[in-house]
Design a protein around this motif. Structure first.
Motif, PDB file in Angstrom:
ATOM      1  N   PRO A 179      94.213  91.908  54.605  1.00  0.00           N
ATOM      2  CA  PRO A 179      93.686  90.867  55.736  1.00  0.00           C
ATOM      3  C   PRO A 179      92.716  90.081  55.122  1.00  0.00           C
ATOM      4  O   PRO A 179      91.438  90.093  55.252  1.00  0.00           O
ATOM      5  N   THR A 180      93.082  89.303  54.091  1.00  0.00           N
ATOM      6  CA  THR A 180      92.117  88.368  53.591  1.00  0.00           C
ATOM      7  C   THR A 180      92.806  86.784  53.661  1.00  0.00           C
ATOM      8  O   THR A 180      93.892  86.636  53.856  1.00  0.00           O
ATOM      9  N   ARG A 181      91.787  86.014  53.811  1.00  0.00           N
ATOM     10  CA  ARG A 181      92.317  84.528  53.750  1.00  0.00           C
ATOM     11  C   ARG A 181      93.230  84.158  52.777  1.00  0.00           C
ATOM     12  O   ARG A 181      94.294  83.549  52.814  1.00  0.00           O
ATOM     13  N   MET A 182      92.773  84.564  51.659  1.00  0.00           N
ATOM     14  CA  MET A 182      93.741  84.300  50.262  1.00  0.00           C
ATOM     15  C   MET A 182      95.119  84.821  50.644  1.00  0.00           C
ATOM     16  O   MET A 182      96.084  84.051  50.155  1.00  0.00           O
ATOM     17  N   GLU A 183      95.208  86.153  51.035  1.00  0.00           N
ATOM     18  CA  GLU A 183      96.433  86.503  51.221  1.00  0.00           C
ATOM     19  C   GLU A 183      97.437  85.872  52.352  1.00  0.00           C
ATOM     20  O   GLU A 183      98.586  85.976  52.169  1.00  0.00           O
ATOM     21  N   MET A 184      96.806  85.274  53.291  1.00  0.00           N
ATOM     22  CA  MET A 184      97.433  84.723  54.467  1.00  0.00           C
ATOM     23  C   MET A 184      98.401  83.590  53.863  1.00  0.00           C
ATOM     24  O   MET A 184      99.448  83.363  54.401  1.00  0.00           O
ATOM     25  N   ASN A 185      97.976  82.930  52.524  1.00  0.00           N
ATOM     26  CA  ASN A 185      98.881  82.162  51.980  1.00  0.00           C
ATOM     27  C   ASN A 185     100.217  82.560  51.643  1.00  0.00           C
ATOM     28  O   ASN A 185     101.342  81.696  51.519  1.00  0.00           O
ATOM     29  N   ARG A 186     100.161  84.015  51.494  1.00  0.00           N
ATOM     30  CA  ARG A 186     101.403  84.568  50.711  1.00  0.00           C
ATOM     31  C   ARG A 186     102.325  84.670  52.187  1.00  0.00           C
ATOM     32  O   ARG A 186     103.431  84.492  51.819  1.00  0.00           O
ATOM     33  N   ALA A 187     101.930  84.785  53.255  1.00  0.00           N
ATOM     34  CA  ALA A 187     103.034  84.925  54.312  1.00  0.00           C
ATOM     35  C   ALA A 187     103.752  83.560  54.206  1.00  0.00           C
ATOM     36  O   ALA A 187     104.867  83.546  54.734  1.00  0.00           O
TER      37      ALA A 187
END
Length: 227
Positions: free
Chosen positions: A128-136
């Motif tokens: 749950p990090t902002r950077m990882e949300m782009n991966r979704a």
């Protein structure tokens, strides 16, 4: 002992679930535990290992299955041109096939696209990090591409992993993703690095603990796959 009793009814032709995400987000660990829980609860389950572990990862799911009883067979992935046929072959009748993949790469024509075009459900393991949300968004775009070209495409569900119960990031990420129209699983896999935690479980036989995060995820994923 597992919570998945009586078993969720999986269609006779079975269901296939691909786990995608960056390296080190728990894909192999989750699959190892799912195999153990599903088979123990009466759902036939197997796995395909289409991953090539990175330098910071401990090893492959296939190697794990050589070291410990995961409850079901783990098969190596064939080359890309044969993946879809093998996915069908390895799916147990009335059961589930879990597919482990390498670090997410949206490059068209790679193993990820071959796997996604042959499964029913894609599960994105997401810290749950902002950077990882782009991966979704990247994974969803890949699935949209399959739909646009007329290929088979899976449904997408997101599993939050490496979560910290004392932090608010997971709650915020959950709200942001569901608000954006994504399906986010309710069960979260915590970051547990102590000796008996998930982070140290590689190479060991997964433990069946009723009510644990892995047990609850096995129930939720089986229901999601059967839907």
């Amino acid at each position: 002992m597992t919570t998945l009793t009586p078993s969720v009814v999986i269609p006779q032709q079975g269901r296939r679930i691909a786990f995608v995400g960056k390296g080190g987000t728990g894909k192999s660990t989750i699959i190892a535990h799912m195999l153990k829980h599903w088979n123990a609860s009466g759902i036939p389950a197997s796995a395909m290992d289409a991953d090539e572990p990175g330098d910071e990862e401990k090893g492959s799911l296939l190697e794990w299955s050589d070291e410990a009883d995961l409850g079901g067979p783990v098969y190596p992935a064939p080359n890309r041109s044969k993946v879809r046929d093998q996915l069908v072959k390895y799916t147990p009748e009335g059961g589930l096939l879990a597919v482990d993949t390498g670090a997410w790469n949206r490059k068209a024509g790679n193993m990820h696209f071959a796997v996604l075009s042959g499964v029913d459900l894609a599960v994105l393991t997401l810290p749950p990090t902002r950077m990882e949300m782009n991966r979704a968004g990247s994974v969803l775009a890949a699935i949209d591409h399959l739909e646009e070209v007329g290929a088979h495409f899976p449904r997408l569900a997101i599993c939050l992993t490496l979560t910290n119960a004392s932090a608010k990031a997971a709650d915020t990420t959950y709200r942001d993703l569901t608000g954006g129209g994504f399906t986010v699983l309710k069960t979260r896999i915590p970051r547990v690095d102590k000796e008996d935690g998930y982070g140290q479980s590689y190479g060991l036989e997964p433990q069946l603990v009723a009510g644990s995060p892995m047990d609850l995820l096995a129930v939720e994923l089986a229901k999601e796959a059967a839907a």
